[in-house]
Design a protein around this motif. Sequence first.
Motif: not given
Length: 445
Positions: A280-286, A320-324
């Motif tokens: 659900q919640i991702l670091d943009p680097g991943d 929220l940039v990396g959410a869903y």
Amino acid sequence: MQDRLGKHLKTVPPGALVIGRGWIETHWPEGRFPTRSDLDAVSRDHRIVLVRADGHAAVASSNILAQSGITADSTPPFGGDILKDEAGVPTGMLIDTAMNLVLTGGDQDQSVDRVEVYEKADKVYRSYGWTGLHNMSVLPADVPLLERLSDEGQIALRVYNSIDQEGAEVLMASGPSVSENGRIQTRAVKLYMDGALGSRGAALLEPYADAQTSGLLMMKKAETSAFLEKALRTGIQINTHAIGDKANHMLLDWYKDAFEAVDAADRGVENPRWRIEHAQILDPGDMDRFAEMGVIASMQPSHAIGDLHFAPLRLGQERLVGAYAWKTLLDKGTMIVAGSDAPVERGDPMIEFYAAVGRMDLNGFSAQGWHPEQAVDRMTALKMFTLWPAVASFQEDKIGSITVGKRADFSAFSKDIMRVPVADIPQTHAVLTIIDGEVVYRAGM
């Protein structure tokens, strides 16, 4: 919640243990978790435990806290938390593994007829238009029961099981299990890396925006690495729950280490198709790592249209940039398998399809900064619910598309969801469900 509890307690003798599930505080005027005082106000004569809808938190009454020895001096177990008020007194809220302090396997209602439960569930989901489902955290003892019910024609759905870790060693030793009719398959294990965002158990790289916690981890690498490597060698699929950006980051690291430790030639299945459940919640680097490693993102679109009412408070706008982030993952080559996470959500495929293409709640609302660009087009959404789940369960040669030579599994709906206005999709319902060429549901039957 108190009104419903009070009505139920009138049917329960004093002293009984009462267990319930399904509350969620998101739209309550109080805007807070319930406490033991809220339960005590309804009854002090019953021992009460009510589990949050996500299954990752529970509130317990004062008497069961006392019975379980939970006091101001109690230390939470690994992977759990005991919430306390400003005076250090337990509020009654128990997060993730701390729920085990008041609930054990023996607390399950032994009077429940599991055959009846599975038959009812099969009927409900066929009526929704599902032809099969991926069944998570399955009790190992239920696998032969499901196989028997399917072979005897008591349930019709295709079921792909991911069992609890307690049954993993037997599964690794015996290999995948398949019912005689081929509809029930078991070849995966479900693990848990962290908790849930709503109950603040999801493990984050930085603290929550609305609480002094960064969430909880529920696995330790020292205890997990050998298990993951053995799963690769025996060809057992690993499907791991991970919601927070820290949990996803660490899990990708652990998967990577296992892939590097076991050469393709030494694996039971060269392409293991391991999954991260929720992501659900991702670091943009991943974001690139899923496709690079061949890890499947198993995501539930309805979470995004429910969580939008509290996720901005939990995360703040920046995260929220990396959410869903469905569209970003897809653009980077990640395969996304879409589902419902029922019973956390309703389990209606039309709500899920609507959420994937609309990315707004059922009233048409979308929160500020909710990134509507992460919605997907309808053909992609269709694949997320059909072909790609077949790939993720090693069944793409048999199911997942209406193709000559594959099993005749398909559904018909009251509206053309590929063409009607997005707002009309949730009002659509199944009129026909067919499995193996047999009509297993017809509206009005």
